[in-house]
Design an enzyme around this catalytic site. Structure first.
Site, PDB file in Angstrom:
ATOM      1  N   HIS A   1      -1.270  -2.052  -2.395  1.00 21.24           N
ATOM      2  CA  HIS A   1      -0.484  -1.024  -1.707  1.00 21.24           C
ATOM      3  C   HIS A   1      -0.126   0.112  -2.672  1.00 21.24           C
ATOM      4  O   HIS A   1       1.050   0.450  -2.857  1.00 21.24           O
ATOM      5  CB  HIS A   1       0.783  -1.632  -1.106  1.00 21.24           C
ATOM      6  CG  HIS A   1       1.318  -0.826   0.053  1.00 21.24           C
ATOM      7  ND1 HIS A   1       1.996  -1.381   1.109  1.00 21.24           N
ATOM      8  CD2 HIS A   1       1.278   0.511   0.310  1.00 21.24           C
ATOM      9  CE1 HIS A   1       2.364  -0.439   1.967  1.00 21.24           C
ATOM     10  NE2 HIS A   1       1.938   0.724   1.501  1.00 21.24           N
TER      11      HIS A   1
ATOM     12  N   GLU B   1       2.803  -8.966   2.055  1.00 24.96           N
ATOM     13  CA  GLU B   1       2.785  -8.311   0.749  1.00 24.96           C
ATOM     14  C   GLU B   1       3.971  -8.802  -0.079  1.00 24.96           C
ATOM     15  O   GLU B   1       5.080  -8.873   0.436  1.00 24.96           O
ATOM     16  CB  GLU B   1       2.837  -6.789   0.912  1.00 24.96           C
ATOM     17  CG  GLU B   1       1.623  -6.214   1.613  1.00 24.96           C
ATOM     18  CD  GLU B   1       1.651  -4.693   1.715  1.00 24.96           C
ATOM     19  OE1 GLU B   1       2.533  -4.060   1.084  1.00 24.96           O
ATOM     20  OE2 GLU B   1       0.799  -4.125   2.424  1.00 24.96           O
TER      21      GLU B   1
ATOM     22  N   ARG C   1      -1.428   0.193   7.689  1.00 23.56           N
ATOM     23  CA  ARG C   1      -0.562  -0.973   7.604  1.00 23.56           C
ATOM     24  C   ARG C   1      -1.401  -2.217   7.841  1.00 23.56           C
ATOM     25  O   ARG C   1      -2.362  -2.200   8.616  1.00 23.56           O
ATOM     26  CB  ARG C   1       0.578  -0.895   8.620  1.00 23.56           C
ATOM     27  CG  ARG C   1       1.704   0.064   8.238  1.00 23.56           C
ATOM     28  CD  ARG C   1       2.489  -0.451   7.042  1.00 23.56           C
ATOM     29  NE  ARG C   1       3.636   0.363   6.702  1.00 23.56           N
ATOM     30  CZ  ARG C   1       3.633   1.330   5.793  1.00 23.56           C
ATOM     31  NH1 ARG C   1       2.505   1.632   5.164  1.00 23.56           N
ATOM     32  NH2 ARG C   1       4.731   2.003   5.508  1.00 23.56           N
TER      33      ARG C   1
END
Length: 314
Positions: free
Chosen positions: A272, A253, A224
């Site tokens: 991601h 993000e 993360r």
């Protein structure tokens, strides 16, 4: 059993829950509609696992879902006090992303060791420039995070003859405790972060951690974003205190177009996507429906998160 009400947060792309037909009433909602549906839901499927809508819509005293499942391995967005303190069962998508992420990390390590970015750039310039690259065999990796994803990463790297040390919250057979991380970093060629985000791990990789790493070492984060102090990593790269890094997760993000990370030398940015292989959404839907079968039959669920720890134990 009366009809089970299943609420799905997010519908892009639509989730296919064919096995629930005739067994449950399925309602799909965006964040705006969630507050009206949650008090009537038996089950909440967080399909849009990047949304904070559950935190904002969670009911006060009274009815709330008995089971929440998130289509992600990380559960940090759902660990707000009202849910943590409730008797709602929380499950995650543990098991779906393990090997895909491990393969992605293996690809990154190979790309760094063999300077594939340099080869591509020289190709683009039509330059014939012979170079030497690093061997992986005999190098050392520290994988921070000893859950299924971290273990899969370690097995993949060991398949490349990399020596692997796992670091977990506490020491146990084959795993070093996080208190030992400082002593492991100086000898690592590859440092891979795959830990869950909890209050104890937030900012784990700060300026001091990067200062302990060798100048020839590479850093990879597939856990993360907030596990890393971004400015500390950027400074380490700008000052060439480490050889390079790859980030697949970020504090914000999507990463804004004006973020200085895009132009940071030695840094590879990916959106991601390390666990997202062809068919991954079908795998997520299948896993949820398998757990739903257990729920409907009154059997124990799998992948139950220990909410105060922030991950599935074991």
């Amino acid at each position: 059993m009366s009809e089970i009400n299943v609420v799905v947060l997010g519908d892009t792309p639509p989730v296919r829950l064919d096995r629930l037909a005739g067994r449950a009433r399925v309602q799909v909602s965006d964040g705006a509609g969630l507050p009206a549906l949650l008090p009537h839901a038996d089950v909440l499927l967080v399909w849009d696992f990047l949304s904070d809508a559950v935190r904002d819509a969670w009911p006060g005293p009274g009815a709330r879902p008995a089971w929440v499942h998130t289509a992600s391995a990380g559960v940090d967005r759902l660990l707000f006090p009202a849910l943590v303190d409730s008797d709602t069962v929380l499950t995650n998508a543990r098991g779906v992303f393990d090997q895909p992420i491990a393969e992605y990390v293996g690809a990154l390590v190979l790309a760094f060791a063999k300077d594939l970015a340099g080869t591509w750039e020289l190709h683009r310039q039509r330059r014939w420039q012979h170079r030497e690259t690093r061997r992986l065999a005999g190098t050392r990796a520290v994988v921070v995070g000893a859950g299924p994803i971290g273990r899969a990463i370690g097995r993949t790297l060991r398949g490349l003859d990399v020596e692997v040390e796992w670091v977990g919250r506490t020491a146990r057979a084959g795993v070093r405790g996080v208190a030992e991380l400082d002593d492991l970093l100086p000898a690592a060629d590859w440092v891979v972060c795959a830990a869950p985000l909890t209050p104890a791990t937030q900012g784990l990789f700060d300026r001091a951690a990067f200062a302990r790493m060798a100048r020839s070492a590479y850093f990879v984060n597939v856990g993360r974003g907030p596990l890393v102090v971004t400015e500390a990593l950027r400074s380490a790269l700008l000052e060439r205190r480490i050889a390079g890094a790859a980030l697949d997760v970020f504090e914000q993000e999507p990463l804004p177009g004006d973020s200085p990370l895009w132009d940071t030398p030695g840094l590879l940015v990916s959106p991601h996507m390390s666990g997202d292989t062809v068919g991954w959404r079908d795998d997520l839907a299948r896993q949820f429906q398998d757990n739903f079968d257990r729920w409907a039959a009154g059997e124990p669920l799998f992948n139950v998160v220990a909410k105060r720890l922030g991950y599935v134990p074991g």
